[in-house]
Design an enzyme around this catalytic site. Structure first.
Site, PDB file in Angstrom:
ATOM      1  N   ASP A  68       0.825  -1.210   0.000  1.00 50.57           N
ATOM      2  CA  ASP A  68       0.000   0.000   0.000  1.00 50.57           C
ATOM      3  C   ASP A  68       0.860   1.260   0.000  1.00 50.57           C
ATOM      4  O   ASP A  68       1.931   1.289   0.607  1.00 50.57           O
ATOM      5  CB  ASP A  68      -0.912  -0.027   1.240  1.00 50.57           C
ATOM      6  N   HIS A 114       2.632   2.814  -8.992  1.00 53.44           N
ATOM      7  CA  HIS A 114       2.569   1.349  -9.146  1.00 53.44           C
ATOM      8  C   HIS A 114       3.828   0.831  -9.859  1.00 53.44           C
ATOM      9  O   HIS A 114       4.355  -0.216  -9.520  1.00 53.44           O
ATOM     10  CB  HIS A 114       1.311   0.946  -9.924  1.00 53.44           C
ATOM     11  N   LEU A 141      12.659 -19.605  -3.433  1.00 53.07           N
ATOM     12  CA  LEU A 141      11.601 -18.784  -2.822  1.00 53.07           C
ATOM     13  C   LEU A 141      10.311 -19.002  -3.598  1.00 53.07           C
ATOM     14  O   LEU A 141      10.330 -19.017  -4.832  1.00 53.07           O
ATOM     15  CB  LEU A 141      11.986 -17.289  -2.901  1.00 53.07           C
TER      16      LEU A 141
HETATM   17  C1  FPP Z   1      -2.140  -0.197  -3.254  1.00 52.19           C
HETATM   18  O1  FPP Z   1      -1.639   1.119  -3.141  1.00 52.19           O
HETATM   19  C2  FPP Z   1      -1.470  -0.867  -4.358  1.00 52.19           C
HETATM   20  C3  FPP Z   1      -2.109  -1.448  -5.403  1.00 52.19           C
HETATM   21  C4  FPP Z   1      -3.561  -1.479  -5.547  1.00 52.19           C
HETATM   22  C5  FPP Z   1      -1.356  -2.073  -6.495  1.00 52.19           C
HETATM   23  C6  FPP Z   1      -0.103  -2.786  -6.075  1.00 52.19           C
HETATM   24  C7  FPP Z   1       0.685  -3.107  -7.278  1.00 52.19           C
HETATM   25  C8  FPP Z   1       2.029  -3.033  -7.351  1.00 52.19           C
HETATM   26  C9  FPP Z   1       2.924  -2.689  -6.234  1.00 52.19           C
HETATM   27  C10 FPP Z   1       2.696  -3.307  -8.621  1.00 52.19           C
HETATM   28  C11 FPP Z   1       2.996  -4.745  -8.747  1.00 52.19           C
HETATM   29  C12 FPP Z   1       2.047  -5.204  -9.696  1.00 52.19           C
HETATM   30  C13 FPP Z   1       2.255  -6.134 -10.582  1.00 52.19           C
HETATM   31  C14 FPP Z   1       1.334  -6.102 -11.697  1.00 52.19           C
HETATM   32  C15 FPP Z   1       3.324  -7.173 -10.523  1.00 52.19           C
HETATM   33  P1  FPP Z   1      -2.642   2.318  -3.381  1.00 52.19           P
HETATM   34  O2  FPP Z   1      -2.769   2.560  -4.850  1.00 52.19           O
HETATM   35  O3  FPP Z   1      -3.936   2.041  -2.699  1.00 52.19           O
HETATM   36  O4  FPP Z   1      -1.895   3.513  -2.691  1.00 52.19           O
HETATM   37  P2  FPP Z   1      -2.557   4.741  -1.904  1.00 52.19           P
HETATM   38  O5  FPP Z   1      -3.220   4.175  -0.682  1.00 52.19           O
HETATM   39  O6  FPP Z   1      -1.378   5.602  -1.563  1.00 52.19           O
HETATM   40  O7  FPP Z   1      -3.514   5.416  -2.837  1.00 52.19           O
END
Ligand code: FPP
Length: 231
Positions: free
Chosen positions: A2, A19, A113
Site C-alpha cells: 500500500d 505502481h 523462494l
Molecule cells: C495499493 O496502493 C497498491 C495497489 C492497488 C497495487 C499494487 C501493485 C504493485 C505494487 C505493482 C505490482 C504489480 C504487478 C502487476 C506485478 P494504493 O494505490 O492504494 O496507494 P494509496 O493508498 O497511496 O492510494
C-alpha cells in the site's frame, strides 16, 4: 503493497507511476527475502475490489502486470523463484492469463523462494471458491476440506503479515490463512520499501511470542523451537 498512489501524488505524478515504482520495490523485496532465507513471499497486487478504481488506473495495473510478466520473469527464474498468481483469472485478458501460465510453468521446479503474486484476489472470494469446489466434489465442509482448496494451498499459512502505507487493516487479503499471523504495520509507502524495512519487520517478528492459543508456560515446558518466533 500500500502507498503507491500517495507516493506518486507527493511527486505530482499519475498514480500508475507509483505502481511502476512498486514493481521496483517488489524486485528489491524478493532479493531481500532470498538473502534472508525466507521461503514464501505473498503480495497483494490487485484485489477483487480494485476493479472499482478509475478505469485508467485499472488498465494501467493490467498493463503493468503484462509488462512485468515479459520483463521480470526471466530474472526471477534465474534467482530460483517459483511464481504463482493466486486469484480469479476469469475476468483477466488472454494476454495476462497466458503470461501467468507460462511464468508458472517455467518456474515450477524452482525452490529458493515461492512468490505468490495475488492478482484479482480477495480473501472472501478464496474461501467461497474453495467451499464451492468442496461441495461440488461431495465433500463434507470441514476446515481441512476448505484449506486444501484455497488458492494458496501450496504454501503454509503466513507467519508474518506486513502492511505498508500506514493503514491498519487487512483489506480482504488472506483472511482465512492469517488466523495466527503476526501483524506488522509500517508507515513507509510501498515504493520506498526494501531490505531495511523488511529487516525491521523481521526484527519485530522475532520479539513476538507466538502462543497459538496456548499459554506462555506451556510453550516453555515443551520448548518447541518452531512455536517460538525467531527460532
Ligand atoms: C495499493 O496502493 C497498491 C495497489 C492497488 C497495487 C499494487 C501493485 C504493485 C505494487 C505493482 C505490482 C504489480 C504487478 C502487476 C506485478 P494504493 O494505490 O492504494 O496507494 P494509496 O493508498 O497511496 O492510494
Amino acid at each position: 503493497m500500500d502507498g503507491n498512489g500517495r507516493w506518486a501524488k507527493k511527486r505530482f505524478l499519475p498514480r500508475v507511476a507509483g505502481h511502476k515504482q512498486g514493481v521496483e520495490a517488489l524486485r528489491r523485496t524478493v532479493k531481500a527475502c532470498l538473502d534472508a532465507g525466507i521461503g514464501v513471499l505473498s503480495v497483494f497486487a490487485f484485489s477483487s475490489e480494485n476493479w472499482a478504481r478509475p478505469p485508467e488506473e485499472v488498465s494501467g495495473l493490467m498493463e503493468l502486470m503484462a509488462l512485468a510478466l515479459s520483463r521480470e520473469v526471466a530474472g526471477l527464474h534465474q534467482q530460483g523463484v517459483q511464481i504463482h498468481f493466486p486469484g480469479d483469472t476469469s475476468s483477466l485478458s488472454k494476454r495476462v492469463v497466458e503470461g501467468q501460465r507460462k511464468a508458472v510453468e517455467l518456474t515450477a521446479g524452482n525452490t529458493a523462494l515461492v512468490l505468490n503474486v495475488c492478482f484479482n484476489y480477495g480473501g472472501r472470494w478464496d474461501v467461497c471458491q474453495a467451499a464451492a469446489r468442496a461441495q461440488a466434489q461431495g465433500e463434507v465442509i470441514t476446515e481441512q476440506a476448505i484449506a486444501q482448496r484455497l488458492a494458496l494451498a501450496h504454501v503454509p499459512d503466513p507467519d508474518l503479515f506486513i502492511r505498508t502505507g500506514g493503514e491498519m487493516r487487512v483489506s480482504n487479503f488472506l483472511i482465512w490463512q492469517m488466523a495466527y499471523a503476526e501483524m506488522y504495520f509500517s508507515d513507509v509507502l510501498w515504493p520506498d520499501f526494501g531490505a531495511k524495512e523488511l529487516s525491521l519487520a523481521l526484527g519485530a517478528f522475532r520479539q513476538r511470542e507466538r502462543r497459538f492459543g496456548l499459554i506462555s508456560e506451556q510453550l516453555d515446558a515443551t520448548a518447541a523451537p518452531d512455536v517460538k518466533a525467531g527460532t
